[in-house]
Design an enzyme around this catalytic site. Structure first.
Site, PDB file in Angstrom:
ATOM      1  N   ASP B  93       0.943  -1.165   0.170  1.00 50.59           N
ATOM      2  CA  ASP B  93       0.021  -0.209  -0.054  1.00 50.59           C
ATOM      3  C   ASP B  93       0.951   1.206  -0.147  1.00 50.59           C
ATOM      4  O   ASP B  93       1.135   1.837   0.939  1.00 50.59           O
ATOM      5  CB  ASP B  93      -0.799  -0.057   1.124  1.00 50.59           C
ATOM      6  N   PHE B 202      -9.885   3.841   7.465  1.00 52.46           N
ATOM      7  CA  PHE B 202     -11.211   4.360   8.069  1.00 52.46           C
ATOM      8  C   PHE B 202     -11.375   5.725   8.076  1.00 52.46           C
ATOM      9  O   PHE B 202     -10.472   6.444   7.446  1.00 52.46           O
ATOM     10  CB  PHE B 202     -11.020   4.113   9.606  1.00 52.46           C
ATOM     11  N   GLU B 204     -12.801   8.660  10.629  1.00 52.84           N
ATOM     12  CA  GLU B 204     -13.138   9.064  11.957  1.00 52.84           C
ATOM     13  C   GLU B 204     -13.502  10.451  12.292  1.00 52.84           C
ATOM     14  O   GLU B 204     -12.624  11.496  11.973  1.00 52.84           O
ATOM     15  CB  GLU B 204     -11.990   8.515  13.071  1.00 52.84           C
ATOM     16  N   HIS B 232      -7.865   7.577   6.688  1.00 53.12           N
ATOM     17  CA  HIS B 232      -6.808   6.831   6.338  1.00 53.12           C
ATOM     18  C   HIS B 232      -6.926   5.831   5.551  1.00 53.12           C
ATOM     19  O   HIS B 232      -7.739   4.919   5.228  1.00 53.12           O
ATOM     20  CB  HIS B 232      -6.602   5.872   7.873  1.00 53.12           C
ATOM     21  N   HIS B 323       2.903   7.193   5.387  1.00 56.38           N
ATOM     22  CA  HIS B 323       3.443   6.354   6.372  1.00 56.38           C
ATOM     23  C   HIS B 323       4.148   5.051   5.646  1.00 56.38           C
ATOM     24  O   HIS B 323       4.534   4.155   6.605  1.00 56.38           O
ATOM     25  CB  HIS B 323       2.736   6.215   7.604  1.00 56.38           C
ATOM     26  N   PRO B 372      -3.233   8.037  14.466  1.00 56.78           N
ATOM     27  CA  PRO B 372      -4.411   7.398  14.696  1.00 56.78           C
ATOM     28  C   PRO B 372      -4.003   6.411  15.823  1.00 56.78           C
ATOM     29  O   PRO B 372      -3.125   5.619  15.642  1.00 56.78           O
ATOM     30  CB  PRO B 372      -4.995   6.761  13.524  1.00 56.78           C
ATOM     31  N   HIS B 398       3.657   5.580  13.378  1.00 59.42           N
ATOM     32  CA  HIS B 398       2.491   6.125  12.756  1.00 59.42           C
ATOM     33  C   HIS B 398       1.078   5.443  12.994  1.00 59.42           C
ATOM     34  O   HIS B 398       0.207   5.734  12.708  1.00 59.42           O
ATOM     35  CB  HIS B 398       2.714   5.150  11.232  1.00 59.42           C
ATOM     36  N   GLY B 399       0.978   4.819  14.221  1.00 57.98           N
ATOM     37  CA  GLY B 399      -0.244   4.553  15.091  1.00 57.98           C
ATOM     38  C   GLY B 399       0.064   3.963  16.023  1.00 57.98           C
ATOM     39  O   GLY B 399       1.116   3.971  16.685  1.00 57.98           O
ATOM     40  N   LYS B 474     -15.662   2.179   9.277  1.00 55.49           N
ATOM     41  CA  LYS B 474     -14.688   1.272   8.742  1.00 55.49           C
ATOM     42  C   LYS B 474     -14.986   0.495   7.460  1.00 55.49           C
ATOM     43  O   LYS B 474     -16.094  -0.006   7.375  1.00 55.49           O
ATOM     44  CB  LYS B 474     -14.536   0.095  10.095  1.00 55.49           C
TER      45      LYS B 474
END
Lengths: 141, 475
Positions: B93, B202, B204, B232, B323, B372, B398-399, B474
């Site tokens: 990705d 997602f 949010e 995201h 990221h 996130p 990154h999370g 989601k």
């Protein structure tokens, strides 16, 4: 006896596949992919009420490991672009060539549970022993 | 077990030992260091330290977890002259990233409208497995998306030019030769532009629960109680196929043996290396266009619910971070400034004040870093700190980082209703799949507050605002 089983992987999916021969290894990989995509085994699907599509995938290879990952990623490509789900295959392997006829279900929207980005090479190797062939494949999801 | 030496507070070293070419640095606390899960991911980091031309050290962010090839939360810089580019160090990705959009609302303004708002968003934005976008691209336009990135989206009515000022690299990499993108990648991306995707992607709606640095928050124009939207997503099938195509080509080349075949690489100057970098940039541009289009759809959804223009709703882009990327940057290594190719796999750029890569209006404080967490607890807005430049090649976490495998998460969620649990906490969730909700439930992730504390303690980034979720979509 061929089989596949999912094993734990923190972020993605990892499946162990065992088979008596290379042909069965590829066939079992199709079944494993179907299970990961749908959460169902092909035995759970009533094929009488389903539309089926077929594709021929032929791969010439120097290395059988690369051929299996290539084969699976070609299936993932069909899932993503044609919205069809591979559930079974007829495989022949001769003289460094994989000839396959893969059967897909077209009832995509009702069956698809998970997006698969790709079959990866992570720690990937097909191992041969007296019992047959064994490998573990990590799928990026 | 990897050998770990504690060298500071939440800081460990993996000493260089054959076949590693450089040492590893792990920004993890003592309990993380003791976990077998962390050990498995650090084995992957040790493998990364074997990449030809790797410079200085390789780094693990505190949200590190087991991936494929590179660990997720891994950073490595390679020499431009004699170093490699590794598609596995970017991931399938390509330019997966996060965008934050501000609103003028306070929490109390939207709380009662949350179901309506989420429903409109859910119906307006293609989400979930197998979703197709509503944008039909001609072949000529496909090329333009790959070349122009977020600018293509703006030129086609999805947002405005000022949005680009608040994207890393202005939402566009130069240097794309579309001929390096396979027909398969083009086909795969053709119907997915403007789609969120599935899994951990997602949208949010959240609010600022606490501000840690009021001066910086003022520069970012965020206030306590303010509602923001986090998005995201990444390059969808277009990027996945490009990674797959080039890994196969690089494996055929087989230049060197590496501990994990997923780390397959070629020299940056190699013909295939240059072609991959060009295609990777095309995928990064596709991802920026995707987030720009979805931003437009989010704005349209708010306009439809609140019956006024998004501009009057204050829906400006706060920032857009990537990221999963490889990027050429100057860094000081062993006392000398050198240009290196920084691979960030599940790691965010964290450039400090004064950096020319930070938008002018944020340059006095440093870039926003969007982190996130999980859908039940927290997210954070950080700012880049100078420490990142010599400790982590300008990178941070990154999370939250997964702690449970998807299978374990489903077992833990057995008999529980995740929607209801979240709803009791005042968080509304809409998802195409109950399975996804279980796999992505809060317990599946580390507590992001612990992660950002570690990056702050190590001077990689510092907390500006703590956000709490109100509603989540989601895939």
């Amino acid at each position: 006896m061929s089989s596949y089983s999912l094993i734990d992987h923190t972020a993605d999916l990892r499946v162990v596949i065992e088979a008596e021969n290379k042909r069965e290894l590829f066939h079992e990989a199709v079944k494993a992919l179907f299970f990961m995509l749908t959460d169902k085994t092909m035995e759970e699907i009533d094929l009488r009420s389903r539309y089926i599509s077929r594709r021929v995938i032929n791969i010439a290879y120097n290395n059988i490991d690369d051929a299996l990952i290539d084969f699976l990623n070609q299936l993932v490509f069909f899932v993503d672009t044609e919205q069809i789900l591979p559930y079974d295959a007829r495989i022949q392997i001769k003289k460094n060539k994989v000839h396959s006829r893969v059967f897909f279900l077209t009832d995509y929207n009702n069956l698809l549970q998970r997006e698969i980005k790709a079959a990866t090479f992570h720690n990937f190797k097909i191992e041969e022993s007296e019992e047959g062939f064994k490998t573990a494949i990590t799928f990026d999801i | 077990m990897v050998k770990l030496k504690k060298i500071g507070n939440s800081l460990y070293e993996l000493p260089k030992e054959p076949p590693m070419l450089v040492k590893g640095i792990a920004f993890i606390d003592d309990s993380m260091a003791a976990e077998s899960e962390t050990n498995d991911a650090l084995v992957q980091l040790r493998n990364v330290a074997c990449l030809p031309g790797v410079k200085g050290f390789v780094a693990a962010m505190p949200d590190i977890h087991y991936g494929y090839g590179f660990p997720i939360g891994g950073v490595a810089a390679t020499e431009v002259e004699n170093g490699v580019i590794s598609p596995g160090g970017v991931g399938y990705d390509i330019n997966c990233g996060v965008r934050a959009i501000k609103t003028r609302f306070l929490k109390m303004d939207v709380q009662d409208r949350m179901r309506e708002l989420l429903t409109v968003l859910y119906n307006h934005i293609p989400v979930g497995v197998g979703s197709k976008g509503n944008i039909v691209l001609s072949k000529k336009e496909e090329r333009k998306v790959a070349e122009l990135g977020a600018l293509w989206a703006v030129k086609n009515g999805f947002g405005e030019e000022i949005d680009l000022d608040y994207c890393e690299d202005n939402g566009r990499f130069d240097g794309v030769d579309f001929d390096n993108v396979s027909e398969k990648a083009r086909v795969r991306g053709r119907e997915q532009l403007g789609t969120l995707g599935a899994g951990n992607h997602f949208i949010e709606i959240c609010y600022v629960a606490e501000v840690f640095q009021p001066d910086v928050a003022r520069v970012f124009n965020i206030n306590e109680g303010q509602v923001l939207v986090f998005l995201h997503t990444g390059s969808r099938g277009f990027g996945y196929q490009i990674c797959d195509d080039y890994l196969a080509q690089m494996r055929n080349k087989k230049l060197f043996e590496l501990p994990d075949p997923q780390l397959t690489s070629v020299y940056i100057g190699d013909r295939i290396g240059a072609a991959y970098l060009s295609a990777m940039k095309a995928a990064a541009n596709y991802a920026w266009a995707n987030r720009q289009i979805i931003t437009h759809l989010i704005r349209e959804s708010f306009e439809s619910v609140f019956r006024t223009s998004y501009k009057s709703l204050g829906m400006q882009v706060l920032y857009d971070v990537t990221h999963n990327i490889a990027r050429f940057e100057p860094h000081v290594v062993e006392g000398k400034e050198v240009l290196v190719c920084v691979h960030r796999k599940g790691a965010t750029r964290s450039f400090p004040e004064g950096s020319p890569d930070v938008p002018v209006s944020y340059r006095t404080v440093g870039q926003p870093v969007l982190i996130p967490g999980d859908m039940g607890r927290s997210s954070y807005i950080l700012k880049g700190e100078a420490g990142s430049m010599n400790k982590s090649f300008g990178s941070t976490c990154h999370g939250a980082g997964r702690v449970l495998s998807r299978r374990k998460a489903i077992k833990v969620a057995q008999g529980r209703n995740i929607d209801t649990e979240l709803s009791k906490k005042g968080i509304l969730v809409l998802s195409k799949s109950h399975r996804t909700l279980k796999e992505e439930m809060p317990d599946a992730y580390k507590d992001v507050s612990r992660i950002v504390q570690i990056v702050e303690d190590n001077g990689l980034a510092s907390r500006v605002a703590h956000l709490k979720p109100l509603g989540v979509i989601k895939g």
